[in-house]
Design an enzyme around this catalytic site. Structure first.
Site, PDB file in Angstrom:
ATOM      1  CG  HIS A 107      75.726  65.475 -71.320  1.00 24.01           C
ATOM      2  ND1 HIS A 107      74.674  65.530 -72.203  1.00 24.01           N
ATOM      3  CD2 HIS A 107      75.173  65.444 -70.077  1.00 24.01           C
ATOM      4  CE1 HIS A 107      73.528  65.542 -71.520  1.00 24.01           C
ATOM      5  NE2 HIS A 107      73.805  65.479 -70.231  1.00 24.01           N
ATOM      6  CG  HIS A 144      69.696  66.562 -69.111  1.00 22.51           C
ATOM      7  ND1 HIS A 144      69.834  66.097 -67.821  1.00 22.51           N
ATOM      8  CD2 HIS A 144      69.209  67.821 -69.034  1.00 22.51           C
ATOM      9  CE1 HIS A 144      69.460  67.066 -66.984  1.00 22.51           C
ATOM     10  NE2 HIS A 144      69.070  68.114 -67.692  1.00 22.51           N
TER      11      HIS A 144
HETATM   12 ZN   LIG Z   1      70.640  64.298 -67.076  1.00 21.81          ZN
END
Ligand SMILES: [Zn+2]
Length: 281
Positions: A107, A144
């Site tokens: 991320h 994710h």
């Molecule tokens: Zn994750």
């Protein structure tokens, strides 16, 4: 073609042991079962491939001041541990290893940490490969979407990025299909091994067509059915089979741990690694 071998360093255990977000429990079993190896490379030569000097200074400062940064509480050791994780990713790309490191990285953007990610480990390692003239396929099966990784490489012809992730879930990016050189595959909460392996076969096909020099795996295990954050239903057998499918690609490969917020992280990583190695001579 290489088999994957675990890479672990005890320096990672200093990383805020009492704080809950990206907690110590994740590495409890790993630290007992995986033999430590020294880190041979110097992270200072590599962080700047992705992150700005200002951002690196900001991350160091957040650690010194024990601030909330990258969506988690930082401690005095956070910066050092994040640099170890980045260095381990680079070394893994050189030696064909599976880096069991924390915090995760996918991320993180060049000037922003988020989602427990301070430095984008897989992106740093991939940039180093690209500057050597290599083509890299990044396969990300964390629950994710790796928004940081996608942003860093969007439009870069030396990379194709593939992600399966839970639909309508943080960070709410990664819509179905191609976005330039990124192929995203959001799946419903509750999706099981059948869905995971269907995606893996699709990716196997697309990666073969792209024909990269190296396969870089963002191995997140928060799709596991016992995860505390995500809502997918992948099993140990599913991760074994996923390993075999990616192993069948017959590409030089390295892997970097991303998420996985449950007590069976070691078992998940082991299952994946054994599946992968089972198809390698
Ligand atoms: Zn994750």
């Amino acid at each position: 073609m290489n088999k994957l071998e675990f890479f672990f360093n005890r320096g990672l255990l200093n990383y805020h042991p009492t704080i809950s977000e990206e907690g110590f429990y994740r590495f409890d079993e790993i630290s007992k079962k995986v033999v430590e190896q020294p880190l041979r490379i110097d992270w200072k030569d590599y962080l700047g491939l992705v992150h700005s000097p200002e951002y690196i200074a900001k991350a160091r400062n957040a650690s010194i001041k024990e601030e909330f940064f990258a969506y988690m509480h930082n401690c005095k050791e956070s910066f050092r541990c994040a640099t170890i994780a980045a260095g381990m990713a680079v070394e893994s790309s050189q030696r064909g290893l599976f880096s069991l490191a924390r915090p995760p990285g996918h991320h993180a953007r060049p000037t922003k940490g988020d989602g427990y990610s301070i430095f984008n480990n897989i992106a740093i390692a991939s940039k180093d490969l690209i500057r050597q003239g290599m083509k890299v396929a990044i396969v990300d099966f964390d629950a994710h979407h790796g928004d940081g990784t996608q942003d860093i490489f969007l439009g870069n012809n030396a990379v194709q990025y593939f992600s399966i992730h839970e639909m309508d879930s943080w960070p709410f990016s990664g819509e179905m299909g191609w976005n330039m050189n990124a192929f995203n595959y959001p799946v419903r909460a509750g999706s099981d091994d059948r869905v995971l392996l269907g995606w893996a076969r699709l990716v196997q096909d697309k990666v073969s067509t792209f024909n990269p020099d190296i396969l870089a795996i963002s191995a997140g295990f928060d799709g596991f059915k016992e995860d505390r954050i995500a809502h997918l239903d992948f099993s140990l057998d599913g991760y074994f089979s996923l390993g075999t499918i990616l192993g069948e690609l017959e590409k030089k490969t390295f892997a970097v741990l991303e998420g996985g917020y449950h007590n069976r992280l070691y078992s998940c990583a082991l299952s994946f690694k054994e599946g992968f190695n089972s198809v390698r001579a």
